[in-house]
Design a protein around this motif. Structure first.
Motif, mmCIF file in Angstrom:
data_model
loop_
_atom_site.group_PDB
_atom_site.id
_atom_site.type_symbol
_atom_site.label_atom_id
_atom_site.label_comp_id
_atom_site.label_asym_id
_atom_site.label_seq_id
_atom_site.Cartn_x
_atom_site.Cartn_y
_atom_site.Cartn_z
ATOM 1 N N VAL A 339 0.835 -1.198 0.000
ATOM 2 C CA VAL A 339 0.000 0.000 0.000
ATOM 3 C C VAL A 339 0.873 1.253 0.000
ATOM 4 O O VAL A 339 0.629 2.205 -0.754
ATOM 5 C CB VAL A 339 -0.963 -0.010 1.201
ATOM 6 N N ALA A 340 1.906 1.267 0.816
ATOM 7 C CA ALA A 340 2.807 2.421 0.852
ATOM 8 C C ALA A 340 3.547 2.585 -0.471
ATOM 9 O O ALA A 340 3.709 3.702 -0.972
ATOM 10 C CB ALA A 340 3.795 2.271 2.005
ATOM 11 N N LEU A 341 3.998 1.475 -1.062
ATOM 12 C CA LEU A 341 4.677 1.549 -2.359
ATOM 13 C C LEU A 341 3.749 2.103 -3.439
ATOM 14 O O LEU A 341 4.148 2.933 -4.260
ATOM 15 C CB LEU A 341 5.179 0.158 -2.765
ATOM 16 N N ALA A 342 2.499 1.625 -3.448
ATOM 17 C CA ALA A 342 1.535 2.078 -4.458
ATOM 18 C C ALA A 342 1.242 3.564 -4.306
ATOM 19 O O ALA A 342 1.214 4.309 -5.296
ATOM 20 C CB ALA A 342 0.252 1.260 -4.351
ATOM 21 N N ASN A 343 1.020 4.010 -3.079
ATOM 22 C CA ASN A 343 0.732 5.429 -2.846
ATOM 23 C C ASN A 343 1.918 6.304 -3.241
ATOM 24 O O ASN A 343 1.745 7.380 -3.836
ATOM 25 C CB ASN A 343 0.390 5.667 -1.383
ATOM 26 N N ALA A 345 4.080 5.680 -5.460
ATOM 27 C CA ALA A 345 4.273 5.646 -6.908
ATOM 28 C C ALA A 345 3.253 6.483 -7.663
ATOM 29 O O ALA A 345 3.591 7.139 -8.657
ATOM 30 C CB ALA A 345 4.231 4.197 -7.401
ATOM 31 N N ASP A 346 1.993 6.448 -7.225
ATOM 32 C CA ASP A 346 0.949 7.105 -8.032
ATOM 33 C C ASP A 346 0.201 8.224 -7.312
ATOM 34 O O ASP A 346 -0.761 8.778 -7.852
ATOM 35 C CB ASP A 346 -0.047 6.071 -8.568
ATOM 36 N N GLY A 347 0.613 8.551 -6.090
ATOM 37 C CA GLY A 347 -0.052 9.619 -5.357
ATOM 38 C C GLY A 347 -1.402 9.224 -4.801
ATOM 39 O O GLY A 347 -2.198 10.090 -4.429
ATOM 40 N N GLY A 348 -1.671 7.911 -4.716
ATOM 41 C CA GLY A 348 -2.950 7.432 -4.215
ATOM 42 C C GLY A 348 -3.146 7.706 -2.738
ATOM 43 O O GLY A 348 -2.216 8.120 -2.020
ATOM 44 N N ARG A 349 -4.375 7.458 -2.277
ATOM 45 C CA ARG A 349 -4.730 7.701 -0.881
ATOM 46 C C ARG A 349 -5.237 6.412 -0.224
ATOM 47 O O ARG A 349 -6.132 6.433 0.605
ATOM 48 C CB ARG A 349 -5.790 8.802 -0.793
ATOM 49 N N ARG A 350 -4.639 5.290 -0.609
ATOM 50 C CA ARG A 350 -5.018 4.013 -0.003
ATOM 51 C C ARG A 350 -4.617 3.996 1.463
ATOM 52 O O ARG A 350 -3.618 4.612 1.875
ATOM 53 C CB ARG A 350 -4.310 2.864 -0.726
ATOM 54 N N THR A 351 -5.386 3.270 2.267
ATOM 55 C CA THR A 351 -5.021 3.030 3.656
ATOM 56 C C THR A 351 -5.137 1.543 3.927
ATOM 57 O O THR A 351 -5.893 0.829 3.258
ATOM 58 C CB THR A 351 -5.938 3.797 4.632
ATOM 59 N N CYS A 352 -4.385 1.069 4.899
ATOM 60 C CA CYS A 352 -4.383 -0.359 5.200
ATOM 61 C C CYS A 352 -4.420 -0.582 6.703
ATOM 62 O O CYS A 352 -3.636 0.011 7.448
ATOM 63 C CB CYS A 352 -3.136 -1.025 4.625
ATOM 64 N N LEU A 353 -5.327 -1.443 7.126
ATOM 65 C CA LEU A 353 -5.357 -1.921 8.507
ATOM 66 C C LEU A 353 -4.844 -3.354 8.516
ATOM 67 O O LEU A 353 -5.416 -4.235 7.864
ATOM 68 C CB LEU A 353 -6.779 -1.878 9.064
ATOM 69 N N SER A 354 -3.757 -3.580 9.234
ATOM 70 C CA SER A 354 -3.158 -4.911 9.359
ATOM 71 C C SER A 354 -3.413 -5.442 10.761
ATOM 72 O O SER A 354 -3.241 -4.713 11.754
ATOM 73 C CB SER A 354 -1.643 -4.854 9.101
ATOM 74 N N VAL A 386 8.744 0.757 6.929
ATOM 75 C CA VAL A 386 8.169 1.224 5.669
ATOM 76 C C VAL A 386 7.797 2.701 5.772
ATOM 77 O O VAL A 386 8.051 3.491 4.855
ATOM 78 C CB VAL A 386 6.940 0.371 5.287
ATOM 79 N N ALA A 387 7.181 3.084 6.882
ATOM 80 C CA ALA A 387 6.802 4.493 7.070
ATOM 81 C C ALA A 387 8.034 5.389 7.097
ATOM 82 O O ALA A 387 8.016 6.501 6.545
ATOM 83 C CB ALA A 387 5.998 4.651 8.356
ATOM 84 N N GLU A 388 9.108 4.931 7.711
ATOM 85 C CA GLU A 388 10.338 5.725 7.765
ATOM 86 C C GLU A 388 10.952 5.884 6.377
ATOM 87 O O GLU A 388 11.480 6.941 6.031
ATOM 88 C CB GLU A 388 11.341 5.067 8.707
ATOM 89 N N ARG A 389 10.843 4.844 5.572
ATOM 90 C CA ARG A 389 11.474 4.868 4.254
ATOM 91 C C ARG A 389 10.605 5.541 3.209
ATOM 92 O O ARG A 389 11.121 6.279 2.358
ATOM 93 C CB ARG A 389 11.828 3.438 3.819
ATOM 94 N N LEU A 390 9.302 5.288 3.224
ATOM 95 C CA LEU A 390 8.410 5.741 2.156
ATOM 96 C C LEU A 390 7.471 6.869 2.576
ATOM 97 O O LEU A 390 6.836 7.483 1.720
ATOM 98 C CB LEU A 390 7.576 4.561 1.639
ATOM 99 N N GLY A 391 7.346 7.117 3.876
ATOM 100 C CA GLY A 391 6.408 8.114 4.354
ATOM 101 C C GLY A 391 5.017 7.537 4.502
ATOM 102 O O GLY A 391 4.809 6.327 4.436
ATOM 103 N N GLY A 392 4.046 8.405 4.741
ATOM 104 C CA GLY A 392 2.661 7.961 4.875
ATOM 105 C C GLY A 392 2.214 7.727 6.293
ATOM 106 O O GLY A 392 1.027 7.611 6.550
ATOM 107 N N GLY A 393 3.157 7.618 7.216
ATOM 108 C CA GLY A 393 2.797 7.461 8.622
ATOM 109 C C GLY A 393 2.469 6.034 9.019
ATOM 110 O O GLY A 393 2.247 5.154 8.186
#
Length: 398
Positions: A339-343, A345-354, A386-393
């Protein structure tokens, strides 16, 4: 518990440690657009989850399968409750339980809402240990909450390749030729009379028009056996897009004739997508080996058989770029990573609950030696990295 993504600016990834059935019970109905699951395969081999249901209900193989489906059924039912009417669920499985899972999902989601059974090649070389064939695949079962309302788009821009468009226009654009004639005999002058009409074309210049012009041949659509056919385009559409058509001489069993073709451009306005096949190759989506390398790059060699992010990226690409994603067998956290990689790459606003249980890692395993006492600890650490590397929180809920 509020659904992930309910608030503007929500973190891309949120994690909950606990029993997935308890967590699902606390989620609002229809609060997710996409669910991906990688449940226990009931092989008895993986360290990540309790993966051997022998002896729990009855005896022998039948009892083992029954115990596994009894465990999974309420979790699928709870997943269906939180899945949006427009949503879809993807579930990974191998040969041990694919037949039982297919029947179980038919029962929970309804056979009419089955979308696909995808063969996923995650081990191109095949498993060399043991007897029999070198198994190189597993499966992903895909169901909709409501097939009529589902927004899943079973296509991808990433599967469009340059070789599919072998021709080049004078302006440099690549294209392929498609017959303007509808090649499906279900569509003919009886079933679609408004699409059977003459056009005029000049094979020397390639020009096509709906009215006669100097040097043009009158052309009506016919099948290869010379029986009447229909066009795929209406008369107004042909008039709107004459530059996307060309007239050519073709040679068939009945000799030469003049026909009309569509120039199907490699880069049409709005972009191009190609229908996904139901066999996904490791060279396209990655393999177990590449998945191990991805995780090793973040945390080290702490998980024996994670899924590659490429598999999840392909799944994510079938849904809108603001999809609310849920993975309640989160394992190493591949879904959140994708999800972080996709966002990114394309500026998407996906969110994921794991969601993951604090299942103990195997004593002496790489994970345990690295200080990860539970699988949930691996999930948490990966999503933070992932958040540290790609952002998104990253957020954690209790």
């Amino acid at each position: 518990m509020d659904p992930v993504g309910a608030e503007p600016g929500a973190p891309w990834n949120t994690f909950v440690e606990g029993d997935n059935l308890d967590v699902l019970t606390g989620l609002p109905a229809e609060s997710f657009d996409l669910i991906y699951l990688d449940p226990p395969y009931n092989t008895g081999n993986d360290f990540a989850y309790r993966d051997d249901f022998r002896g729990e209900r009855g005896s022998g193989a039948a009892g083992r399968h029954e115990a596994w489906t009894t465990y999974l059924r309420p979790r699928l039912e709870a997943g269906r409750r939180v899945l949006a009417t427009t949503g879809a669920i993807f579930v990974s499985i191998d040969d041990h339980e694919v037949a039982h899972l297919r029947l179980l999902m038919d029962d929970v989601f309804g056979e009419a809402h089955f979308i696909a059974q995808v063969v996923v090649n995650l081990n191109a070389k095949g498993r060399q240990l043991g007897g029999g064939f070198a198994t190189c695949h597993e499966y992903v079962l895909v169901y909709a909450r409501d097939a009529a309302a589902c927004v899943l788009d079973a296509s991808s821009s990433h599967t469009v390749v340059e070789a599919d468009f072998p021709l080049t226009a004078p302006d440099g654009r690549r294209y392929r030729r498609l017959p303007l004639r509808n090649t499906n005999k279900k569509f003919n002058p009886v079933t679609a009379p408004t699409l059977h009409f003459p056009v005029w074309g000049d094979p020397a210049s390639g020009r096509v028009a709906t009215e006669p012009f100097a040097g043009a041949h009158e052309i009506t659509p016919i099948f290869g056996d010379l029986t009447p056919a229909v066009w795929r385009w209406s008369r107004p559409r042909i008039e709107e897009r004459p530059d996307d058509l060309e007239c050519r001489v073709v040679r068939g069993g009945a000799g030469e004739r003049v026909d009309v073709f569509q120039r199907d451009w490699r880069h049409p306005v709005g972009g191009r997508r190609k229908k996904l096949r139901t066999i996904w190759l490791a060279e396209e989506i990655g393999s177990t080996d590449t998945a191990v390398a991805e995780l090793k790059d973040l945390l080290g060699p702490v998980f024996e058989s994670p899924k590659p992010t490429g598999l999840l990226l392909r799944i994510l690409d079938t849904m809108p770029d603001d999809a609310r994603v849920l993975d309640y067998f989160a394992g190493s956290g591949t879904t959140g990573h994708a999800v972080a990689l996709a966002n990114a790459a394309d500026g998407g606003r996906r969110t994921c609950l794991s969601v993951n249980l604090p299942e103990a890692t195997r004593p002496g395993s790489n994970a345990a030696l690295a200080g990860y006492d539970t699988v949930a600890a691996i999930t948490r650490a990966r999503l933070r990295a992932v958040a540290e590397r790609l952002g998104g929180g990253f957020a954690e809920l209790s």
